[in-house]
Design a protein around this motif. Structure first.
Motif, PDB file in Angstrom:
ATOM      1  N   TRP A 332       0.837  -1.188   0.000  1.00 26.51           N
ATOM      2  CA  TRP A 332       0.000   0.000   0.000  1.00 26.51           C
ATOM      3  C   TRP A 332       0.882   1.251   0.000  1.00 26.51           C
ATOM      4  O   TRP A 332       2.077   1.199   0.230  1.00 26.51           O
ATOM      5  N   ARG A 333       0.239   2.371  -0.286  1.00 27.23           N
ATOM      6  CA  ARG A 333       0.897   3.674  -0.171  1.00 27.23           C
ATOM      7  C   ARG A 333      -0.077   4.632   0.508  1.00 27.23           C
ATOM      8  O   ARG A 333      -1.295   4.413   0.530  1.00 27.23           O
ATOM      9  N   SER A 334       0.451   5.703   1.060  1.00 27.46           N
ATOM     10  CA  SER A 334      -0.389   6.691   1.725  1.00 27.46           C
ATOM     11  C   SER A 334      -1.104   7.566   0.709  1.00 27.46           C
ATOM     12  O   SER A 334      -0.523   7.940  -0.323  1.00 27.46           O
ATOM     13  N   GLY A 335      -2.352   7.889   1.017  1.00 28.62           N
ATOM     14  CA  GLY A 335      -3.141   8.758   0.156  1.00 28.62           C
ATOM     15  C   GLY A 335      -3.714   9.928   0.929  1.00 28.62           C
ATOM     16  O   GLY A 335      -3.820   9.878   2.167  1.00 28.62           O
ATOM     17  N   ASP A 336      -4.081  10.965   0.210  1.00 28.86           N
ATOM     18  CA  ASP A 336      -4.652  12.162   0.826  1.00 28.86           C
ATOM     19  C   ASP A 336      -6.083  11.877   1.268  1.00 28.86           C
ATOM     20  O   ASP A 336      -6.907  11.414   0.479  1.00 28.86           O
ATOM     21  N   ILE A 337      -6.354  12.146   2.510  1.00 30.53           N
ATOM     22  CA  ILE A 337      -7.682  11.854   3.050  1.00 30.53           C
ATOM     23  C   ILE A 337      -8.549  13.112   3.148  1.00 30.53           C
ATOM     24  O   ILE A 337      -9.671  13.075   3.628  1.00 30.53           O
ATOM     25  N   ARG A 338      -8.014  14.236   2.635  1.00 35.21           N
ATOM     26  CA  ARG A 338      -8.800  15.469   2.613  1.00 35.21           C
ATOM     27  C   ARG A 338      -9.735  15.463   1.404  1.00 35.21           C
ATOM     28  O   ARG A 338      -9.446  14.838   0.383  1.00 35.21           O
ATOM     29  N   ASN A 339     -10.844  16.180   1.519  1.00 34.99           N
ATOM     30  CA  ASN A 339     -11.779  16.281   0.409  1.00 34.99           C
ATOM     31  C   ASN A 339     -11.368  17.424  -0.511  1.00 34.99           C
ATOM     32  O   ASN A 339     -10.865  18.462  -0.057  1.00 34.99           O
ATOM     33  N   ALA A 340     -11.587  17.255  -1.819  1.00 35.82           N
ATOM     34  CA  ALA A 340     -11.193  18.276  -2.789  1.00 35.82           C
ATOM     35  C   ALA A 340     -12.198  19.419  -2.845  1.00 35.82           C
ATOM     36  O   ALA A 340     -11.843  20.563  -3.134  1.00 35.82           O
ATOM     37  N   LEU A 341     -13.489  19.115  -2.571  1.00 31.15           N
ATOM     38  CA  LEU A 341     -14.547  20.127  -2.613  1.00 31.15           C
ATOM     39  C   LEU A 341     -15.248  20.194  -1.253  1.00 31.15           C
ATOM     40  O   LEU A 341     -15.427  19.168  -0.591  1.00 31.15           O
ATOM     41  N   TYR A 342     -15.662  21.382  -0.886  1.00 29.08           N
ATOM     42  CA  TYR A 342     -16.320  21.555   0.409  1.00 29.08           C
ATOM     43  C   TYR A 342     -17.665  20.831   0.448  1.00 29.08           C
ATOM     44  O   TYR A 342     -18.484  20.970  -0.471  1.00 29.08           O
ATOM     45  N   ARG A 343     -17.868  20.018   1.487  1.00 21.61           N
ATOM     46  CA  ARG A 343     -19.157  19.377   1.743  1.00 21.61           C
ATOM     47  C   ARG A 343     -19.443  19.497   3.250  1.00 21.61           C
ATOM     48  O   ARG A 343     -18.633  19.072   4.087  1.00 21.61           O
TER      49      ARG A 343
END
Length: 620
Positions: A332-343
């Motif tokens: 596995w590799r680390s991924g961004d867990i932030r959202n790209a658009l505001y919800r």
């Protein structure tokens, strides 16, 4: 008879300020004419040429036609009563039968805005045809192009397969097509058959660098080129399916101008991305300049229904996948867990196992609160040592492909030199300056289409797009105006059908097969344009004029009788001017035979061609 404007310069050169630096002072002359100044009338009436053109006898009295004389002085052409008198004028005009009466003290005015006609550009290739196209840089009145883009009649139908050339009997609607003719008129015709059906359009238009054939006889080079492109993009958009996309190959010179126009046509939100393709390893370097190694490929979707396909994974794309914690799910590799658009529903705090609170990023988390907790419980979302941050595990086992990047390197998709070698392998010589390698088109077609989808290229060139589409089991439609469509484009597709093993053939296990249909736009006034451009002498031009009078469709604004009376003056013009003038008087709506007029006997469409045209337009 001498050129009338030259005669007028000679006649008025001794008058105060009427001739300046051997050029007519038009404002002064027109002012004198409108006032019917005696000195001007006396000079004109004493000259037999001007007396014949600008005076009319009424009850034994010669009456001066000051309006006709004004139009003559204003006209850039050398002939009086030329229908081109309005050229290069933009403004408010009175609503009457003339085109020279721009705004005056009257109430009924309309906006007259003649426009550059870049839709009729002849040599659309950037290859070394070196054909002079200045005659096409023409200004047309808006009502002069009312039927220009009607569906056209095709002729010279041929079908090619492994067994050679055959007659076309009928159309079934799924044929691969090579269509010869002005590409704007061809794709306009395809609106009747392929509107909303094309999954992918790839074009490699002329780059307008000064090294190609896109030469204009004015100072608005970018503007003219963009008009040329915009006309075609607008129709291309109508041809695309809702999930379709267009890819445009371009270089630095016009890329950013093109981006603005394409944003307007396809809408900025449908811009997918800009690919940078390394077309050269050596590049071209000049003192004080960067060494050039790349082109751009702008990609736009028709709508939000477009989905960008995945690319193949190899081990070199997996080097960042590790398994330091012996996760049973593997690497596995680390991924961004932030959202790209505001919800709003993704804004929440996360409580760590030790009770710490991690606040959400400004646009929220990637998952809902319940899904996030589920992934934390499974170990797919994990905390760093001091429990101040979280990360997301992306497993290699879940990756079927990879998201396409915007940097395409020479060792992956080839270079211009690669493409030239592919052409040499087929024809024994390099027949184009800047062909595209098959692997480049393979990647685009792989990303943007599925098998059986239709691929369109309306700048066919050497036929790379059609060749690769065929090898990848897609349908193709391609169009080209230049004569090499017969000697290069068509011949290349015949070799593909025979099973040639160049380019991507080994990659896709190409064994040959399939077929395509070739057809040409049926010429009418285009026939006369070709003869005019090929003329080598004034005698040749006059012969063409004789034939035009008998057979051509001439603009309704042009008076043949007045022209023939002034034929001696016409003969004094340069060959280039004579060529340009005769092209301008042709009705551009009748360059090719309109499909709606296929039954008109004056066009002499054969019964066989009628049957095939009806079949083509009804079956597609």
């Amino acid at each position: 008879m001498q050129n009338l404007q030259t005669d007028l310069i000679e006649l008025l050169k001794n008058e105060d300020n009427l001739v300046v630096d051997n050029q007519l002072n038009k404002n002064k002359i027109i002012e004198a004419a409108l006032k019917v100044e005696p000195f001007l009338i006396r000079l004109l009436i004493m000259n037999e040429t001007f007396k014949r053109h600008f005076f009319q006898e009424v009850e034994n009295v010669l009456v001066f036609d000051k309006i006709k004389f004004q139009r003559f002085v204003n006209n850039k052409s050398f002939l009086p009563d030329s229908y081109t008198a309005f050229k290069n004028k933009i403004g408010l005009a009175v609503n009457d039968d003339t085109t020279d009466n721009f705004i005056k003290a009257k109430n009924d005015v309309v906006l007259v805005w003649p426009h550059k006609d870049c839709v009729l550009e002849g040599g659309q290739t950037k290859e070394d045809q070196k054909r002079n196209e200045i005659f096409w840089n023409e200004t047309l009145a808006p009502d002069s192009v009312d039927r220009l883009l009607d569906a056209k009649t095709f002729t010279n139908f041929k079908k090619y397969d492994k067994d050679g050339e055959h007659k076309v009997i009928e159309f079934k609607g799924d044929e691969n097509l090579i269509l010869k003719g002005n590409n704007l008129l061809v794709i306009s015709s395809l609106l009747k058959t392929h509107r909303g059906k094309i999954k992918l359009i790839y074009i490699d238009p002329p780059y307008n660098t000064g090294n190609d054939d896109f030469n204009y006889n004015d100072s608005f080079n970018h503007s003219a080129w963009l008009t040329f492109i915009k006309n075609r993009l607008e129709i291309a958009k109508e041809l695309l399916s809702p999930d379709g996309s267009i890819w445009i190959n371009i270089d630095d010179y016009e890329c950013h101008y093109l981006k603005v126009i394409a944003d307007e046509v396809f809408k900025k939100e449908n811009f997918v991305g800009s690919v940078v393709w390394q077309h050269s390893i050596q590049g071209k370097g000049y003192a004080g300049k960067f060494s050039l190694h790349h082109n751009y490929i702008l990609c736009y979707s028709k709508s939000e229904q477009f989905s960008l396909g995945q690319m193949e994974r190899t081990e070199k794309h997996n080097v960042n996948y590790k398994n330091p914690d012996n996760d049973p799910n593997g690497r596995w590799r680390s991924g961004d867990i932030r959202n790209a658009l505001y919800r709003k529903n993704l804004i929440y705090d996360i409580k760590t196992p030790s009770g710490n609170i991690i606040s959400p990023p400004s646009k929220g988390w990637r998952f809902s609160k319940d899904t996030m907790q589920e992934k934390i419980d499974k170990g797919q979302v994990y905390f760093n040592e001091d429990e101040t941050k979280i990360a997301y595990k992306i497993y290699l086992k879940d990756q079927d492909g990879r998201v396409p990047e915007t940097m395409w390197f020479a060792d992956e998709v080839g270079t211009t030199r690669t493409a030239n070698n592919e052409i040499k392998q087929l024809f024994g010589a390099s027949v184009f300056d800047t062909p595209k390698p098959e692997k480049l088109l393979q990647r685009i077609i792989h990303i943007a289409t599925n098998e059986k989808d239709i691929v369109l290229d309306f700048f066919a060139g050497s036929g790379t797009t059609a060749s690769v589409a065929h090898k990848m089991n897609r349908k193709f439609v391609t169009t080209e105006q230049m004569d090499y469509v017969d000697t290069v484009t068509t011949e290349r597709l015949k070799k593909v059908i025979e099973g040639e093993q160049g380019g991507i053939s080994n990659d896709v296990n190409w064994q040959g097969g399939g077929s395509f249909v070739y057809a040409e736009l049926m010429e009418y006034n285009q026939y006369f344009i070709n003869k005019i451009q090929d003329a080598k002498s004034k005698e040749d031009i006059l012969k063409v004029w004789e034939e035009m009078q008998a057979k051509a469709f001439i603009s309704y604004q042009f008076d043949k009788d007045i022209f023939n009376k002034s034929l001696d003056a016409f003969k004094t013009a340069s060959l280039e001017t004579m060529q340009q003038y005769l092209i301008e008087v042709l009705d551009k709506n009748q360059l090719y035979v309109n499909f709606s007029e296929i039954e008109d006997t004056s066009f002499n469409v054969s019964e066989e061609d009628k049957v095939l045209n009806y079949s083509f337009y009804n079956k597609q």
